[in-house]
Design a protein around this motif. Structure first.
Motif, PDB file in Angstrom:
ATOM      1  N   GLU A  51       0.830  -1.206   0.000  1.00 13.94           N
ATOM      2  CA  GLU A  51       0.000   0.000   0.000  1.00 13.94           C
ATOM      3  C   GLU A  51       0.866   1.258   0.000  1.00 13.94           C
ATOM      4  N   HIS A  52       1.936   1.237   0.780  1.00 16.38           N
ATOM      5  CA  HIS A  52       2.857   2.384   0.830  1.00 16.38           C
ATOM      6  C   HIS A  52       3.534   2.602  -0.521  1.00 16.38           C
ATOM      7  N   LEU A  53       3.916   1.519  -1.193  1.00 14.47           N
ATOM      8  CA  LEU A  53       4.593   1.638  -2.482  1.00 14.47           C
ATOM      9  C   LEU A  53       3.649   2.084  -3.583  1.00 14.47           C
ATOM     10  N   VAL A  54       2.391   1.639  -3.517  1.00 17.25           N
ATOM     11  CA  VAL A  54       1.421   1.937  -4.578  1.00 17.25           C
ATOM     12  C   VAL A  54       0.862   3.354  -4.445  1.00 17.25           C
ATOM     13  N   ASN A  55       0.894   3.911  -3.240  1.00 14.13           N
ATOM     14  CA  ASN A  55       0.249   5.207  -3.004  1.00 14.13           C
ATOM     15  C   ASN A  55       0.679   6.316  -3.957  1.00 14.13           C
ATOM     16  N   PRO A  56       1.986   6.516  -4.219  1.00  9.67           N
ATOM     17  CA  PRO A  56       2.348   7.596  -5.158  1.00  9.67           C
ATOM     18  C   PRO A  56       1.774   7.398  -6.558  1.00  9.67           C
ATOM     19  N   VAL A  57       1.798   6.150  -7.035  1.00  7.89           N
ATOM     20  CA  VAL A  57       1.227   5.873  -8.361  1.00  7.89           C
ATOM     21  C   VAL A  57      -0.285   6.092  -8.347  1.00  7.89           C
TER      22      VAL A  57
END
Length: 750
Positions: free
Chosen positions: A265-271
């Motif tokens: 979730e943390h990695l996907v948030n910017p995208v």
């Protein structure tokens, strides 16, 4: 490169507009989603005297990707298990809201004299609130930690699932022009089949994949793998007739059960933020002022119908689900909009040619209006509750609160028969779906491949044997999996229960034999008794095989371990939470930002209970969990705090943490290191001391990197024991402020 130029120019324009509007709306303390809508209107061809996008199809494609990312992120945070833990309240509320709003929409369309299909589709559009808009509004307003927000988002997930069913029904109705119950039932069964199949297979395979490749998973590879799984499910969902957004949500809900969910979730948030912004900007592009003026009366009436319908009917639905009046009103006032599923339904009606041309632009305008009003309606909930609490009779308020606080007597109402049959139904449904999926893969995809290698009828025999071997562990569970203590309790409780219990078990055997019969039907002559004996023999082997029993148990244990691994990693919430009777008290999680002044201080020093009225129940620090931390426990940056308090207390606590994080980010960073040349005068306090004794490093935080001896050429590497003499030149590295302090000494001259 020339083919990409219009798309790149459009992307630059919408991001510039979105960036400017979000800064403005942040300054005005308004939700940024409204800024995205305004940015879309500014960048659209409908706005004269301004640059506008040229490739609308490209922007529309990116907005669809934005919906995929938004629902994938939603699935990561709100899994099916979380919904089930909330009980029947979201299901009861969602069903009540959808039914009521469909009637409101149909009645509104009929009042304008629209045709029946327009009224039906309008009712479907008004029944679905916008997950993405509410999700974003809660984020911007800092309400995600409040109890009612979790209930609203659970209802929205159920609405999204029911929206798929509604789309199937409306598609069937559009094609047949009448209600064909059989076709609709088959479509719903298809949806249930794929939901069970995807969830079971996903929970079994994906955690194993992440576990086996954990040593290879950097942040980059984890992000790419997660997005690959997401878009893979999107493709599969589209291939079987479901929406791409639904596939993304399913994959998100599957990955929510893994221990990597929070990291993903943390990695996907910017995208997600990037493409989500494009989605909301694309919604703003659909605003056409001329069209709004032309249909202003229907638009305003539909907006009013949504406002009144949701605030009244949804409040009733949440009250029916057992929620207090305040929570019910907070939830219902949050749902006063329509969004992405309304666009999907409008597009569906247009593509099938069953709705009028004016319906889609009206729905877009209504969506934009209700998007603007959503944050204000959310803020209006508490004042409206305060007004009602003063107006309504006190006896009615007492009854409502008493109804909401009443807990059902589960033990007294539980029927052993009901629990037993429920368990059997779940077992039969899950394992039947798995068996059917395997049979379909082997007989309709594997058999053509075997036909290239083996002659007829050996290829059919090989396919049948392969199918039986693959389904045998699941077939055994379907026929023999135990049902806990319910079966033994019923068996020993009353002799009259034994005949029905035996009958249910025989039906399970018959169902298992039916699967074997279907497979062997490709090779066995059913006109002879050989077929019956073959089926009985195969079932007998499956039932009494010890190897199959071990294999079946192993598969089930792996599935259960994968399903509960995140819960096992994160300890259950403290037991005392279950005894809290005050409904406004609940548990929320906060991450301690890097750089705030709390870092390194103990709970006793911070005194969070006195300052904010909250209590820290647990701390997650990497793989370590500290339950009920002591007053001497230190708070470190990156800690996940489980905090207990009321909605108001948690909101104040979260706001304080966000403010401190923002202030820490604005603090001046350490100054850049400088290299300076300093000459020691005869009166310098450093003369006659060695480098270590001078204190230049310890007291002034500077480092001597070179020394030029008076009268000698060349730069010497400093030795800590080297004595400093008058006239020596020292080369010093340090922050500018520290070097300036050295230079300010009167005994040092350049």
């Amino acid at each position: 490169m020339s083919e990409l130029e219009p798309l790149i120019a459009d992307l630059a324009l919408i991001l510039i507009c979105a960036g400017a509007m979000t800064l403005l709306f942040k300054r005005l303390k308004q939700p940024v989603v409204l800024g995205y809508i305004v940015a879309g209107f500014i960048a659209s061809p409908n706005m004269p005297y301004m640059p506008s996008v040229t490739d609308l199809d490209g922007i529309h494609l990116w907005s669809e990707i934005g919906v995929i990312f938004l629902l994938f992120a939603l699935g990561l945070e709100f899994s099916f298990k979380k919904i089930l833990k909330m009980g029947a309240a979201p299901i009861v509320a969602a069903c009540s809201i959808i039914l009521g709003m469909m009637l409101v929409g149909a009645f509104t369309g009929h009042a304008f004299g629209w045709k029946s299909m327009d009224c039906i589709y309008l009712g479907g559009m008004l029944a679905m609130s916008s997950t993405t808009i509410i999700f974003k509004a809660f984020d911007d307003m800092g309400l995600r930690q409040q109890r009612f927000a979790g209930l609203v988002l659970s209802v929205l997930i159920i609405e999204d699932i029911l929206a798929i069913v509604l789309m199937v029904m409306l598609s069937t109705l559009a094609v047949s022009k009448e209600f064909e119950g059989t076709q609709m039932l088959m479509s719903i069964l298809k949806l249930v089949f794929f939901l069970i199949l995807w969830f079971v297979v996903g929970i079994y395979l994906i955690p194993l994949l992440l576990k086996k490749t954990k040593s290879l998973m950097s942040d980059e590879t984890l992000l790419i793998t997660s997005l690959a799984l997401c878009f893979g499910m999107v493709v599969i969902a589209s291939a079987v007739g479901f929406s791409a957004a639904f596939g993304a949500f399913i994959m998100g809900s599957i990955m929510a059960e893994t221990i990597e969910a929070e990291k993903i979730e943390h990695l996907v948030n910017p995208v997600k933020d990037l493409f989500g912004a494009i989605f909301f900007v694309s919604v703003g592009m659909m605003v056409d002022v001329a069209l709004i003026v032309q249909y202003i009366v229907p638009i305003l009436c539909i907006v009013a119908a949504i406002m009144l319908g949701q605030t009244v009917l949804s409040t009733g639905g949440f009250l029916l689900a057992g929620q207090p009046l305040k929570t019910a009103m907070q939830c219902s006032f949050s749902l006063t909009q329509i969004g992405e599923f309304a666009f999907i339904l409008a597009t569906l009606g247009t593509s099938l040619g069953v709705t009028s041309d004016f319906l889609y632009p009206i729905v877009v305008a209504v969506s934009v209006f209700t998007t603007f009003t959503t944050p204000y309606m959310i803020r209006l909930a508490e004042p409206a509750y305060g007004f009602l609490s003063r107006v309504l009779p006190s006896s009615l308020m007492v009854r409502l609160e008493r109804y909401a606080s009443t807990e059902p007597d589960v033990v007294g109402q539980t029927s052993h028969w009901r629990n037993y049959l429920k368990q059997v139904a779940v077992i039969v449904m899950i394992y039947s779906v798995l068996c059917m999926a395997i049979i379909a893969l082997v007989l309709y995809f594997g058999e053509p491949l075997l036909a290239r290698l083996l002659a007829h009828p050996w290829c059919e025999i090989a396919a049948a044997v392969l199918a039986i071997m693959l389904i045998s562990p699941f077939l055994r569970s379907l026929m023999l999996k135990h049902q806990g203590t319910e079966f033994r309790t019923l068996w020993n409780d009353n002799h009259f229960n034994r005949a029905p219990l035996v009958a249910v078990q025989l039906l399970r055997f018959v169902l298992g034999a039916a699967f074997v019969s279907y497979i062997l039907g490709h090779t066995v002559n059913w006109n002879s008794i050989l077929g019956i004996f073959t089926v009985i023999a195969v079932v007998f082997v499956i039932i009494f095989s010890r190897r199959l029993r071990k294999e079946s148990d192993k598969l089930e244990q792996t599935f259960n371990a994968n399903l509960t691994q995140r819960e096992r990693q994160q300890a259950e919430q403290p037991q005392f939470m279950k005894g809290l009777v005050e409904r406004d008290i609940h548990l929320s999680t906060f991450i301690v930002p890097i750089g705030i002044e709390w870092g390194g201080h103990s709970l006793a020093e911070l005194a969070l209970g006195k300052r904010y009225g909250v209590q820290v129940a647990g701390i997650q620090r990497g793989q370590q969990r500290i339950n009920i931390p002591s007053a001497n426990t230190l708070i470190l940056p990156g800690d996940r705090l489980q905090v207990i308090g009321s909605d108001k207390q948690l909101a104040e606590f979260g706001h304080t943490m966000e403010t401190m994080s923002a202030e820490a980010a604005l603090l001046e960073t350490p100054q850049e290191m400088k290299l300076r040349r300093l000459v020691l005068s005869p009166n310098s306090p450093f003369v006659g001391k060695n480098i270590k004794e001078s204190g230049i490093r310890d007291h002034y935080q500077c480092l001597i990197v070179g020394v030029e001896i008076n009268g000698e050429e060349g730069l010497l590497t400093p030795d800590p024991m080297q004595q400093l003499l008058a006239g020596d030149i020292i080369w010093v590295v340090g922050e500018e402020a520290n070097i300036a302090e050295l230079e300010s000494l009167r005994h040092i001259a350049d």
